[in-house]
Design a protein around this motif. Structure first.
Motif, PDB file in Angstrom:
ATOM      1  N   VAL A  58     -36.620  63.411  -1.620  1.00 29.02           N
ATOM      2  CA  VAL A  58     -35.217  63.358  -1.178  1.00 29.02           C
ATOM      3  C   VAL A  58     -35.207  62.887   0.269  1.00 29.02           C
ATOM      4  O   VAL A  58     -35.633  63.600   1.173  1.00 29.02           O
ATOM      5  CB  VAL A  58     -34.515  64.728  -1.287  1.00 29.02           C
ATOM      6  N   LEU A  59     -34.744  61.651   0.479  1.00 25.79           N
ATOM      7  CA  LEU A  59     -34.671  61.066   1.807  1.00 25.79           C
ATOM      8  C   LEU A  59     -33.213  61.059   2.261  1.00 25.79           C
ATOM      9  O   LEU A  59     -32.305  60.939   1.432  1.00 25.79           O
ATOM     10  CB  LEU A  59     -35.200  59.628   1.807  1.00 25.79           C
ATOM     11  N   THR A  60     -33.014  61.170   3.558  1.00 29.07           N
ATOM     12  CA  THR A  60     -31.653  61.082   4.101  1.00 29.07           C
ATOM     13  C   THR A  60     -31.510  59.767   4.847  1.00 29.07           C
ATOM     14  O   THR A  60     -32.343  59.426   5.694  1.00 29.07           O
ATOM     15  CB  THR A  60     -31.386  62.259   5.062  1.00 29.07           C
ATOM     16  N   ARG A  61     -30.430  59.045   4.507  1.00 25.31           N
ATOM     17  CA  ARG A  61     -30.189  57.752   5.149  1.00 25.31           C
ATOM     18  C   ARG A  61     -29.675  58.004   6.568  1.00 25.31           C
ATOM     19  O   ARG A  61     -28.684  58.718   6.776  1.00 25.31           O
ATOM     20  CB  ARG A  61     -29.130  56.977   4.360  1.00 25.31           C
ATOM     21  N   LEU A  62     -30.353  57.417   7.548  1.00 22.22           N
ATOM     22  CA  LEU A  62     -29.944  57.608   8.952  1.00 22.22           C
ATOM     23  C   LEU A  62     -28.823  56.641   9.299  1.00 22.22           C
ATOM     24  O   LEU A  62     -28.603  55.653   8.611  1.00 22.22           O
ATOM     25  CB  LEU A  62     -31.147  57.401   9.872  1.00 22.22           C
TER      26      LEU A  62
END
Ligand SMILES: C[S@@+](CC[C@H](N)C(=O)[O-])C[C@H]1O[C@@H](n2cnc3c(N)ncnc32)[C@H](O)[C@@H]1O
Length: 202
Positions: free
Chosen positions: A198-202
């Motif tokens: 689970v990556l968070t878009r910066l």
């Protein structure tokens, strides 16, 4: 274009030859819903949704989901699944490398679409995923772990194409994406396994 064509995937769905299809939603989806990674009313895109078990599960959970696939037979099967369960979702027959949503969304659920694309297209696809998400949005990924002996000799084998973690860090760099610390969950699927990120878009 390198890698499998739309006709390749269409033939898989038309003939019912879908060894990746588990016949129900991936259990990792429920883990992510339970953990609050996706919540009701959020707008979520499922690229390469296939038959759409996860699209249906999200629709049932009240999530505003869009399923995307360029194989018309996949979208037909997904529509039939939704209709049989009296569920509603938006479905599009479109190429993930070209399609654009009308507005950025809260989350993308990427389950084995990246590994269906030849690595020549990965940069373009990663750009698309970044563009689809609003800042702070989540990229939930199930990436295939299918290393082959041939890769030691430079051969690229797939689909599914092995999604090595080093390649993932390069495609989704820390300058554009927030990465949680490993270890990441692994779930068994077909002959290989998937890594759940689970990556968070910066
Ligand atoms: C391995 S299947 C996975 C299907 C589904 N995500 C699942 O896990 O059951 C890959 C899917 O990606 C779709 N696909 C591959 N390349 C695509 C592209 N360029 N645009 C849209 N869909 C694509 C195929 O049609 C197929 O449905």
């Amino acid at each position: 274009m390198a890698g499998p064509t739309r006709d390749f995937w269409e033939a898989r769905f038309s003939s019912g030859s879908m060894p990746w299809d588990r016949g129900g939603p991936n259990p990792q989806l429920q883990c992510w819903i339970d953990a609050g990674c996706i919540t009701a009313e959020q707008r979520v895109i499922v690229p390469g949704c296939g038959q759409g078990w996860e699209v249906a599960a999200m629709a049932r959970a009240g999530i505003r989901v869009t399923g995307l696939d360029y194989a018309p037979a996949a979208i037909d099967a997904c529509r039939a699944l939704l209709t049989a369960n009296q569920l509603d979702a938006q479905l599009c027959v479109a190429d993930v490398l070209a399609w654009k949503p009308p507005m950025p969304v809260d989350a993308v659920y990427e389950q084995t679409c990246l590994c269906a694309l030849h690595p020549d297209h990965w940069q373009r696809y990663a750009e698309q995923l970044h563009a689809w998400l609003r800042p702070g949005g989540s990229l939930m990924m199930l990436v295939a772990q299918v290393p082959s002996e041939g890769s030691a000799h430079g051969f690229i084998k797939g689909p599914p194409y092995h999604c090595d973690i080093n390649a993932m860090r390069s495609l989704f760099p820390a300058s554009r994406w927030d990465w949680p610390k490993p270890p990441y969950p692994r779930s068994p699927v077909g002959p290989g396994t998937e890594l759940a990120l689970v990556l968070t878009r910066l």
